[in-house]
Write a protein that holds these residues in place. Structure first.
Motif, PDB file in Angstrom:
ATOM      1  N   ASP A  42       0.855  -1.187   0.000  1.00 45.56           N
ATOM      2  CA  ASP A  42       0.000   0.000   0.000  1.00 45.56           C
ATOM      3  C   ASP A  42       0.894   1.242   0.000  1.00 45.56           C
ATOM      4  O   ASP A  42       1.703   1.434   0.905  1.00 45.56           O
ATOM      5  CB  ASP A  42      -0.838  -0.042   1.293  1.00 45.56           C
ATOM      6  N   LEU A  43       0.749   2.063  -1.011  1.00 47.78           N
ATOM      7  CA  LEU A  43       1.597   3.244  -1.122  1.00 47.78           C
ATOM      8  C   LEU A  43       0.716   4.451  -1.403  1.00 47.78           C
ATOM      9  O   LEU A  43      -0.151   4.395  -2.277  1.00 47.78           O
ATOM     10  CB  LEU A  43       2.597   3.045  -2.278  1.00 47.78           C
ATOM     11  N   GLY A  44       0.925   5.518  -0.652  1.00 49.72           N
ATOM     12  CA  GLY A  44       0.038   6.651  -0.885  1.00 49.72           C
ATOM     13  C   GLY A  44       0.492   7.944  -0.240  1.00 49.72           C
ATOM     14  O   GLY A  44       1.641   8.091   0.186  1.00 49.72           O
ATOM     15  N   PHE A  45      -0.441   8.836  -0.158  1.00 48.23           N
ATOM     16  CA  PHE A  45      -0.179  10.214   0.224  1.00 48.23           C
ATOM     17  C   PHE A  45      -1.245  10.652   1.229  1.00 48.23           C
ATOM     18  O   PHE A  45      -2.442  10.432   0.989  1.00 48.23           O
ATOM     19  CB  PHE A  45      -0.259  11.052  -1.057  1.00 48.23           C
ATOM     20  N   GLY A  46      -0.824  11.219   2.357  1.00 42.48           N
ATOM     21  CA  GLY A  46      -1.774  11.624   3.397  1.00 42.48           C
ATOM     22  C   GLY A  46      -1.830  13.133   3.551  1.00 42.48           C
ATOM     23  O   GLY A  46      -0.889  13.844   3.187  1.00 42.48           O
ATOM     24  N   TYR A  47      -2.933  13.592   4.097  1.00 43.69           N
ATOM     25  CA  TYR A  47      -3.141  15.031   4.260  1.00 43.69           C
ATOM     26  C   TYR A  47      -3.900  15.280   5.559  1.00 43.69           C
ATOM     27  O   TYR A  47      -4.960  14.695   5.775  1.00 43.69           O
ATOM     28  CB  TYR A  47      -3.946  15.546   3.053  1.00 43.69           C
ATOM     29  N   ARG A  48      -3.312  16.129   6.398  1.00 45.49           N
ATOM     30  CA  ARG A  48      -3.956  16.414   7.677  1.00 45.49           C
ATOM     31  C   ARG A  48      -5.042  17.462   7.469  1.00 45.49           C
ATOM     32  O   ARG A  48      -4.760  18.546   6.954  1.00 45.49           O
ATOM     33  CB  ARG A  48      -2.924  16.914   8.681  1.00 45.49           C
ATOM     34  N   LEU A  49      -6.262  17.132   7.898  1.00 47.51           N
ATOM     35  CA  LEU A  49      -7.390  18.031   7.642  1.00 47.51           C
ATOM     36  C   LEU A  49      -7.643  18.993   8.800  1.00 47.51           C
ATOM     37  O   LEU A  49      -7.550  20.195   8.676  1.00 47.51           O
ATOM     38  CB  LEU A  49      -8.666  17.222   7.397  1.00 47.51           C
ATOM     39  N   PHE A  50      -7.989  18.456   9.933  1.00 52.32           N
ATOM     40  CA  PHE A  50      -8.334  19.279  11.097  1.00 52.32           C
ATOM     41  C   PHE A  50      -7.504  18.850  12.295  1.00 52.32           C
ATOM     42  O   PHE A  50      -7.118  17.697  12.400  1.00 52.32           O
ATOM     43  CB  PHE A  50      -9.809  19.105  11.458  1.00 52.32           C
ATOM     44  N   GLN A  51      -7.319  19.778  13.213  1.00 56.72           N
ATOM     45  CA  GLN A  51      -6.555  19.437  14.400  1.00 56.72           C
ATOM     46  C   GLN A  51      -7.244  20.031  15.622  1.00 56.72           C
ATOM     47  O   GLN A  51      -7.686  21.181  15.604  1.00 56.72           O
ATOM     48  CB  GLN A  51      -5.142  20.003  14.280  1.00 56.72           C
ATOM     49  N   THR A  52      -7.376  19.237  16.674  1.00 57.21           N
ATOM     50  CA  THR A  52      -7.908  19.746  17.935  1.00 57.21           C
ATOM     51  C   THR A  52      -6.813  19.603  18.985  1.00 57.21           C
ATOM     52  O   THR A  52      -5.695  19.203  18.656  1.00 57.21           O
ATOM     53  CB  THR A  52      -9.154  18.948  18.370  1.00 57.21           C
ATOM     54  N   SER A  53      -7.148  19.889  20.207  1.00 55.90           N
ATOM     55  CA  SER A  53      -6.134  19.830  21.275  1.00 55.90           C
ATOM     56  C   SER A  53      -5.669  18.407  21.517  1.00 55.90           C
ATOM     57  O   SER A  53      -4.574  18.183  22.012  1.00 55.90           O
ATOM     58  CB  SER A  53      -6.705  20.419  22.552  1.00 55.90           C
ATOM     59  N   PHE A  54      -6.505  17.424  21.180  1.00 56.70           N
ATOM     60  CA  PHE A  54      -6.120  16.043  21.534  1.00 56.70           C
ATOM     61  C   PHE A  54      -6.129  15.084  20.355  1.00 56.70           C
ATOM     62  O   PHE A  54      -5.793  13.917  20.513  1.00 56.70           O
ATOM     63  CB  PHE A  54      -7.050  15.508  22.623  1.00 56.70           C
ATOM     64  N   MET A  55      -6.476  15.542  19.182  1.00 53.45           N
ATOM     65  CA  MET A  55      -6.504  14.633  18.032  1.00 53.45           C
ATOM     66  C   MET A  55      -6.424  15.420  16.723  1.00 53.45           C
ATOM     67  O   MET A  55      -6.575  16.630  16.707  1.00 53.45           O
ATOM     68  CB  MET A  55      -7.776  13.769  18.046  1.00 53.45           C
ATOM     69  N   PHE A  56      -6.172  14.701  15.657  1.00 55.21           N
ATOM     70  CA  PHE A  56      -6.278  15.311  14.337  1.00 55.21           C
ATOM     71  C   PHE A  56      -6.852  14.287  13.351  1.00 55.21           C
ATOM     72  O   PHE A  56      -6.876  13.084  13.623  1.00 55.21           O
ATOM     73  CB  PHE A  56      -4.937  15.877  13.856  1.00 55.21           C
TER      74      PHE A  56
END
Lengths: 200, 411
Positions: A55-69
């Protein structure tokens, strides 16, 4: 009822969002073992239904809170599967594009992150020009559980488990892309910072 | 285009798989005319250049002459019958193995069942005289099971439904002694076919077909067809009831909606009348059943795709749906429709087990020959893919049967 719970979760999720949608990119590479228990074709058992996943791919962080993203990824999954039917061996090589959505919870004061989410993917081959997706089981959703350990240089070691969530999908759909997978891999976080002060 | 459209398209287009299995171990037969099989073996003697030209331009209705021979159990039963042959089908003409329409010079005497020998024939039908046959490549099922249309039709026959349909069996076909492919030997669903079933002359048959393009009057009394279409559009219930074989129509609508035929009723529908008899309905081209929209109720299937309208001077060509809902307003018809539906379900004549028995039998018949087909056409690509498609057909049929049962019981 399910819709109401989903709405409440969404409300909770957005109410804790910092409002910071800082883009974080990553490269993902995973490999592992995949299998299905008790698979049959027209009442004949398929033996040794198993395979290897890459499995090969590309990730993107969408939202971030104080304890998770939240992380959205796009990966190309190749499955090299095999099995036996009627004492006859068969092999299959399958390619699927997958869309994992992960909720990542960093464990405070450690290098560990725990993630859970769902992976959406096509469940049938694309033979003809037909985007109507006329097969009832054209989609598959896998449940995903993942642990990550930050090594160094923004590189994470990942160990994951995924299992098909749609229980009513008939067995033939799992012959070349089994239900369960154990995965190990690396994730490299990338920063595309813009250096505005750079002079020629 | 929004971002999720992009992802959706990527997911759809990026899916493929390549299977392989030990084909050599099971492909033990050489494809000669003396092949050891229980299936009929057909040899067509044709001019090679003419045949190539005909198959290279399948939509131009090129007809060529040739001769027809047939073997059963390695015995030559039909020898060098003069024929005219042409490529048939719409969508399926793009496949390398074409569906072929074969018209005999003279009506063939099939009273000994040498030409076509189905397991069962409905009591009101005759297969004694055959003018034309079709060698079908299984339509859109060509790359999948190769037995879907045949098996679903046999389900209707075994249930003794009051419909007209095509009979058939799988056959091995050779061109000039060379293996051409595994096809389904079928009677015709056209005017010749109906004339044969009812042992009348072609001129005694009035027939029209409904396709996605138009309502096409093919043969017979066109004024009568126009009057019927007009009466349906004008909702002349009494006239329509006097022209339609209502019991046949009920069985036809029940079966098509039960199996979930999604390439119908806007397409693949034919109505016909023998002489001054009432209009009946022809069941054919069932290769897109139990495929999608399995969760739809019978009425939703009947209402499916009411898209097509003819020119301003004529009524709707969505004639099957319009006809059904015109009759459905009549309480007697409505009650008869659901009572018959419930009866057939209670009787289990359309049940999954009955269908599975048919599919298993047909699969058993062609399984020794599938490697030949796979080697020549890679359609399906391997034995395991063929078995996967058969399992899918059965799984999806079982789901469809359950959906309909629940709906009819709780409606």
């Amino acid at each position: 009822m399910k819709i109401k719970i989903s709405l409440l979760l969404l409300l909770f999720f957005f109410s804790t969002t910092k409002g910071q949608t800082q883009s974080k990119h990553s490269l993902l590479l995973q490999t592992g073992y995949t299998w299905t228990n008790n698979l049959s074709l027209n009442e004949l058992a398929i033996e040794n239904s198993q395979g290897m996943v890459l499995d090969l791919g590309f990730g993107y962080r969408l939202f971030q809170t104080s304890f998770m993203f939240t992380e959205l990824a796009l990966t190309g999954k190749t499955i090299f599967s095999s099995g036996q039917l009627h004492n006859r061996n068969f092999k299959a090589t399958t390619f699927r594009l997958t869309l994992p959505i992960k909720f990542v919870f960093p464990v405070p004061n450690t290098n560990i992150q725990l993630a859970s989410g769902a992976v959406f993917q096509n469940n049938v081959d694309f033979h003809e020009f037909d985007i109507r997706m006329r097969d009832k089981y054209a989609w598959r959703v896998n449940f995903l559980l993942e642990a990550r350990y930050l090594l160094k240089n923004k590189t994470l070691l990942t160990v994951g488990f995924s299992n098909n969530l749609r229980n009513n999908i008939p067995d033939p759909y799992f012959i070349n892309d089994p239900k369960i997978a154990l995965l190990i891999g690396l994730q490299k976080n990338l920063n595309f910072s813009k250096n505005k002060n750079k002079r020629p | 285009m929004r971002i999720y459209h992009f992802f959706l398209l990527l997911l759809i287009f990026s899916a493929c798989s390549k299977f392989s299995d030990d084909l050599d171990l099971i492909s033990q037969q050489t494809p000669t005319l003396e092949i050891d099989t229980d299936l009929p073996v057909i040899n067509l003697i044709l001019n090679k250049e003419e045949f190539e030209e005909m198959t290279s331009r399948p939509n131009e209705e090129i007809e060529i002459e040739g001769s027809f021979s047939l073997y059963r159990q390695q015995a030559l039963l039909i020898q060098n019958q003069k024929i005219e042959i042409e490529v048939k089908g719409g969508f399926s003409t793009k496949f390398p193995l074409k569906s072929l329409g074969i018209k005999f010079d003279e009506k063939y005497d099939n009273s000994d069942r040498s030409l076509i020998n189905p397991q069962r024939v409905l009591p009101n039908h005759s297969l004694d005289k055959i003018k034309a046959i079709r060698l079908r490549n299984s339509g859109s099922d060509f790359k999948n099971t190769m037995l879907k249309d045949l098996s679903v039709t046999q389900l209707a026959i075994n249930a003794e439904l009051n419909v007209d349909l095509t009979y058939g069996e799988p056959a091995l076909v050779y061109i000039n002694g060379d293996f051409y492919g595994l096809l389904n030997l079928r009677t015709e669903a056209n005017t010749n076919g109906m004339a044969g079933l009812y042992e009348v002359k072609k001129k005694d048959v009035t027939l029209a077909k409904i396709t996605t393009q138009a309502f096409i009057k093919k043969d017979g009394d066109f004024e009568r067809l126009d009057r019927l279409v007009q009466a349906i559009a004008n909702e002349e219930l009494d006239f329509v009831k006097s022209e339609i074989d209502v019991n046949s129509f009920i069985d036809y609508m029940i079966f098509e909606s039960y199996i979930g035929n999604t390439d119908w009723p806007h397409n693949n529908a034919r109505i016909h009348a023998i002489k001054d008899g009432k209009f009946r309905f022809v069941l054919f081209d069932l290769d897109k059943v139990s495929w999608l929209k399995m969760d739809k109720s019978p009425l939703q299937i009947i209402t499916n795709k009411r898209l097509i309208k003819v020119n301003k001077d004529e009524a709707t060509v969505d004639i099957i749906t319009d006809l059904f809902f015109l009759l459905y307003e009549d309480t007697a018809f409505k009650n008869s429709f659901w009572a018959r539906y419930q009866f057939l379900l209670d009787q289990q004549s359309l049940a999954y087990d009955k269908f599975k028995t048919i599919v298993d039998y047909n699969a058993q018949q062609i399984v020794p020959l599938m490697p030949l087909q796979i080697e020549k056409y890679q359609a399906p690509g391997s034995m395991i893919e063929w078995q996967i498609e058969i399992d899918k057909l059965l799984s999806l049929f079982r789901e469809r049967a359950e959906v309909v049962r629940v709906f009819v019981e709780n409606r």
